[in-house]
Design a protein around this motif. Structure first.
Motif, PDB file in Angstrom:
ATOM      1  N   ASP A  19      34.043  15.401 -25.512  1.00 39.14           N
ATOM      2  CA  ASP A  19      33.230  14.212 -24.642  1.00 39.14           C
ATOM      3  C   ASP A  19      33.382  14.698 -23.145  1.00 39.14           C
ATOM      4  O   ASP A  19      34.019  15.814 -22.746  1.00 39.14           O
ATOM      5  N   ASP A  20      32.751  13.830 -22.361  1.00 39.85           N
ATOM      6  CA  ASP A  20      32.720  14.122 -20.990  1.00 39.85           C
ATOM      7  C   ASP A  20      33.716  13.497 -20.251  1.00 39.85           C
ATOM      8  O   ASP A  20      33.956  13.581 -18.866  1.00 39.85           O
ATOM      9  N   ARG A  21      34.998  13.334 -20.594  1.00 41.83           N
ATOM     10  CA  ARG A  21      35.989  12.461 -20.024  1.00 41.83           C
ATOM     11  C   ARG A  21      37.269  13.487 -19.405  1.00 41.83           C
ATOM     12  O   ARG A  21      37.353  14.857 -20.146  1.00 41.83           O
TER      13      ARG A  21
ATOM     14  N   PHE B  20      33.209  24.881 -25.034  1.00 39.02           N
ATOM     15  CA  PHE B  20      31.805  24.663 -24.793  1.00 39.02           C
ATOM     16  C   PHE B  20      31.920  23.283 -23.657  1.00 39.02           C
ATOM     17  O   PHE B  20      31.136  22.879 -23.213  1.00 39.02           O
ATOM     18  N   GLY B  21      33.074  22.609 -23.661  1.00 36.83           N
ATOM     19  CA  GLY B  21      33.267  21.391 -22.974  1.00 36.83           C
ATOM     20  C   GLY B  21      32.377  20.341 -23.445  1.00 36.83           C
ATOM     21  O   GLY B  21      32.213  20.087 -24.604  1.00 36.83           O
ATOM     22  N   ALA B  22      31.841  19.518 -22.515  1.00 38.42           N
ATOM     23  CA  ALA B  22      30.722  18.491 -22.922  1.00 38.42           C
ATOM     24  C   ALA B  22      29.226  19.040 -22.691  1.00 38.42           C
ATOM     25  O   ALA B  22      28.568  18.190 -22.790  1.00 38.42           O
ATOM     26  N   ARG B  23      28.983  20.415 -22.790  1.00 35.13           N
ATOM     27  CA  ARG B  23      27.576  21.093 -22.589  1.00 35.13           C
ATOM     28  C   ARG B  23      26.821  20.763 -23.731  1.00 35.13           C
ATOM     29  O   ARG B  23      25.264  20.384 -23.409  1.00 35.13           O
TER      30      ARG B  23
ATOM     31  N   ARG C 279      33.700  10.213 -30.344  1.00 33.69           N
ATOM     32  CA  ARG C 279      34.184  10.831 -31.720  1.00 33.69           C
ATOM     33  C   ARG C 279      33.255  11.936 -32.276  1.00 33.69           C
ATOM     34  O   ARG C 279      33.642  13.198 -32.396  1.00 33.69           O
ATOM     35  N   LYS C 280      31.927  11.972 -32.094  1.00 35.96           N
ATOM     36  CA  LYS C 280      31.081  12.671 -32.630  1.00 35.96           C
ATOM     37  C   LYS C 280      30.959  14.166 -31.743  1.00 35.96           C
ATOM     38  O   LYS C 280      30.757  15.061 -32.131  1.00 35.96           O
ATOM     39  N   ASN C 281      31.112  13.815 -30.456  1.00 35.99           N
ATOM     40  CA  ASN C 281      30.971  15.000 -29.557  1.00 35.99           C
ATOM     41  C   ASN C 281      32.272  15.891 -29.593  1.00 35.99           C
ATOM     42  O   ASN C 281      32.316  16.858 -29.274  1.00 35.99           O
ATOM     43  N   ASN C 282      33.497  15.258 -30.132  1.00 34.05           N
ATOM     44  CA  ASN C 282      34.772  15.873 -30.036  1.00 34.05           C
ATOM     45  C   ASN C 282      34.642  16.635 -31.585  1.00 34.05           C
ATOM     46  O   ASN C 282      35.234  16.041 -32.622  1.00 34.05           O
ATOM     47  N   ARG C 283      34.319  17.933 -31.673  1.00 37.61           N
ATOM     48  CA  ARG C 283      34.308  18.559 -32.736  1.00 37.61           C
ATOM     49  C   ARG C 283      34.481  20.098 -32.655  1.00 37.61           C
ATOM     50  O   ARG C 283      34.452  20.627 -31.599  1.00 37.61           O
ATOM     51  N   THR C 284      34.807  20.600 -33.787  1.00 31.53           N
ATOM     52  CA  THR C 284      35.082  21.990 -33.791  1.00 31.53           C
ATOM     53  C   THR C 284      34.177  22.736 -34.884  1.00 31.53           C
ATOM     54  O   THR C 284      33.912  22.333 -36.148  1.00 31.53           O
ATOM     55  N   GLU C 285      33.578  23.942 -34.502  1.00 30.43           N
ATOM     56  CA  GLU C 285      32.905  24.359 -35.455  1.00 30.43           C
ATOM     57  C   GLU C 285      33.070  26.037 -35.123  1.00 30.43           C
ATOM     58  O   GLU C 285      33.691  26.510 -34.591  1.00 30.43           O
TER      59      GLU C 285
END
Length: 731
Positions: free
Chosen positions: A666-668, A701-704, A717-723
């Motif tokens: 996320d952007d924090r 990728f940070g919050a891009r 929570r959705k933005n904090n992910r591993t692919e």
């Protein structure tokens, strides 16, 4: 989205008085004894006389007694501003006999302590005192305040209908006196407002929370006229919370001049009356946090402004009188009644609110002013514990263009504690003809430990049998300095691991250092050999593996290089080794390392593919059914099983030649750095499980590339992910 210095909010914290310095000796007085240390201790202070003991000092009639005194000297009213530990106590300071009848600011052998105001610095509820308390005293206080009023902000006869407003507020304040003339303060303020209304067109929320405003600052003060008059200044700031998060968007700044007149030091009867005044100005930026011009309903706008504590920049004046009364056998208890008048005068006009004058019962005779009277009582209960109660009564409320309404009344409750880290020091009468005690001066042993070649031995253990249970380790130059010992013979024992101990006796001389050196035979280093070799699969291709070595006091794992090579220096002797790699059957073998070394050659048999029900993949990506969790930038322990399964999948599917680990956040904070650290942590974990490092690439990728908004916990929570993306796939 509110100001930090909330009207009617605050809290008091008591202070503990400083200890006094010992009286100075005449210039012709003989030197005092030099402190010496007992074996195994640091340098000790001379013996301290207890109450009732006598000793003689030439040309003086008093000495210091450090006997413990009861900590029952805490009270609410501030002290006289002359800390005895700075040597500037009033001439009529108490004798320290438990009565202290000569000094009105002494309580049971200590200076009276202080409490903070509702805004942080030492004072009454709103009025700061021109004093800073005893040196190194610490004050802690919590408070709550509340009120409820029908037809609070609008006239009951107006077209807007009546309302009923209630507010509960609370805060925590800390204060610390860190120099003779200055104190620092810090506070956190919160309030909750509820407005019940008849008008269905109101748009302001019925319940409004204002949380997390912070104030801090420094006060400097000085006392003159034997403590009767004090003057000083306060400089402070407030950090204002934003509308939707506890982050500082705006700040307030204030400066105040303060003065105090203490009649206890200016009247023959020591009248318990203290008069104080503050005059200052605050730059208030709370208006800039909310776009009030976008709120169409004027009543909703005004109630929201009050609920959030929004106000104009203003001139602030405080006038207070308190009456510090002491009672008890040693005046250890106290009460402090007080009365104050607070007057704010707005220095700016807001035309946005000029249409609201008709809401009130009548126009204010002082349209710019906010005013209220505070009647309070503080009480010292026990050992620094303080309680307080006060009530605010409104005298003047401004026209709306000059500020929000003043609460018609408010009750304030407080609870605090004062801490004084210094001991009580009191003077006792002693005989004038007793000779000073004879100083006892001991000696030390200074030594050095070297080996047979004259090289220093670091870490040698030096002990003194029968004198001290504690040993000393030599420094990098082989040196050591002993504890202080009485004059006479001292036995010294020196040990080096792996060699025999050496013992020697030296004679210690008083007031001198005795030099002694030890030449030790260093233990012979054990013979060593190198175990090196190669670990391969059935086709002879090197693989990353882990080798567990046991024997000769060693039980440790060693990792082979990604190409299967391994080289480890080991003491000569017999060992057992366990070889394991992801996707291969483990092997056990015995080996003997000689001075010439040992060549290890292991061929591993590939295991049947491991079950990986939570991992699958295609030519473009690898899917894992469970999220990878982190603690900071490290992989959380609960995610080890899914990464173990991923490592087994990659070991059993060499067709996935190159895989990119992509981590999003996320952007924090520093999102880019955090995501890169997490990607590196996943790659390192998989390499440690036997996956070749050249098959893995880690990218943060940070919050891009968010998949949801970052305004809610679920979105973050959705933005904090591993692919896992497949860069190269072999058919």
């Amino acid at each position: 989205m509110r100001r930090s210095l909330l009207l009617g909010l605050g809290l008091s914290f008591p202070t503990v008085a400083s200890a006094a310095e010992p009286p100075s000796l005449p210039a012709d007085a003989p030197p005092q004894p030099t402190p010496v240390a007992a074996p195994g201790t640091a340098e000790a202070a001379p013996p301290e006389p207890s109450v009732g003991e006598t000793a003689t000092l030439p040309d003086t009639s008093a000495q210091l007694d450090l006997s413990a005194q009861p900590s029952d000297t805490f009270g609410d009213p501030p002290d006289d501003g002359f800390a005895e530990d700075e040597g500037n106590a009033p001439e009529d300071a108490g004798t320290g006999d438990g009565d202290d009848s000569d000094d009105p600011a002494m309580i049971g052998g200590r200076r009276e302590p202080f409490s903070p105001t509702l805004r942080g610095p030492i004072g009454l509820y709103y009025t700061a005192l021109a004093d800073v308390g005893g040196l190194y005293t610490f004050r802690f206080r919590v408070h709550t305040s509340f009120f409820k009023q029908a037809t609070f902000a609008v006239s009951p006869d107006s077209i807007y209908g009546a309302d009923t407003h209630s507010r509960v507020a609370g805060s925590v304040d800390l204060g610390f006196t860190f120099t003779k003339w200055t104190e620092a303060y810090f506070g956190v303020y919160n309030q909750a407002n509820r407005n019940e209304r008849q008008d269905p067109n109101r748009v302001d929320p019925p319940v409004v929370f204002a949380l997390g405003d912070i104030t801090f600052g420094i006060k400097a003060a000085h006392k003159v006229a034997n403590g009767g008059f004090g003057f000083g200044a306060i400089a402070g700031a407030g950090l204002l919370s934003g509308a939707d998060k506890l982050l500082t968007d705006r700040a307030n700044f204030n400066i105040d001049a303060i003065g105090t007149l203490d009649l206890r030091y200016l009247t023959a009867s020591k009248a318990p009356v203290r008069l104080s005044t503050n005059i200052g100005w605050i730059l208030d930026n709370s208006y800039k946090l909310v776009e009030f011009d976008k709120i169409d309903d004027p009543v909703s706008r005004e109630i929201l402004r009050f609920s959030l504590g929004v106000n104009h920049s203003r001139l602030r004046m405080r006038f207070g009188a308190d009456f510090p009364i002491r009672f008890g056998e040693h005046r250890q208890f106290g009460i402090d009644p007080s009365i104050e008048y607070s007057w704010n005068v707005s220095t700016q006009e807001e035309t946005l609110y000029s249409d609201l004058t008709a809401l009130a019962d009548e126009e204010s005779p002082l349209p710019r002013s906010q005013g209220w009277v505070t009647v309070g009582l503080r009480s010292n209960v026990y050992d620094g514990l303080q309680i307080g109660v006060a009530a605010d009564i409104r005298t003047t409320s401004p026209n709306y263009e000059w500020g929000p309404p003043v609460a018609p009344w408010q009750v304030i409750l407080g609870l605090g504690w004062s801490i004084d880290p210094k001991p009580v020091i009191k003077e006792v009468e002693v005989a004038a003809d007793a000779p000073p005690p004879t100083p006892v001066l001991d000696g030390r042993v200074i030594g050095r430990v070297v080996d047979s070649a004259g090289q220093p031995v670091a870490g040698a253990r030096v002990s003194f049998p029968g004198l001290s249970p504690n040993a000393i380790l030599t420094d990098e130059n082989g040196g050591f300095i002993s504890y202080r010992f009485p004059e006479g013979s001292v036995s010294i024992n020196v040990e080096i691991e792996g060699s025999e101990a050496m013992e020697q006796t030296v004679d210690v001389t008083a007031e001198q250092d005795t030099q002694v050196d030890f030449a030790m035979e260093a233990p012979a280093a054990p013979a060593e050999g190198t175990m090196e070799g190669l670990i391969t699969d059935e086709a002879g291709v090197g693989i990353a593996a882990a080798v567990q070595i046991r024997g000769q006091g060693i039980d440790e794992p060693f990792n082979a290089q990604p190409d299967g090579r391994i080289a480890v220096l080991l003491p000569v002797g017999d060992y057992t080794a366990s070889v394991s790699a992801v996707g291969f059957d483990p092997q056990e073998l015995s080996l003997t390392v000689t001075a010439e070394g040992f060549n290890l050659a292991v061929k591993m048999n590939r295991s049947l593919p491991a079950e990986t029900p939570n991992v699958s993949g295609n030519k473009r990506r690898i899917r894992i059914k469970k999220r990878v969790s982190y603690q900071g930038t490290d992989v959380a322990e609960r995610s080890f099983p899914i990464l173990d399964e991923l490592a087994a999948f990659l070991a059993g599917h060499p067709e996935f030649v190159s895989v990119e680990i992509r981590v999003h956040t996320d952007d924090r904070g520093n999102a880019k750095s955090r995501s890169q650290g997490r990607a590196d942590a996943v790659r390192n974990y998989l390499v440690g499980k036997g996956v070749a490092v050249d098959r893995l690439t880690a990218v943060g990728f940070g919050a891009r590339a968010p998949t949801a908004v970052n305004l809610t916990p679920e979105g973050r929570r959705k933005n904090n992910r591993t692919e896992l993306r497949v860069n190269s796939f072999k058919e």
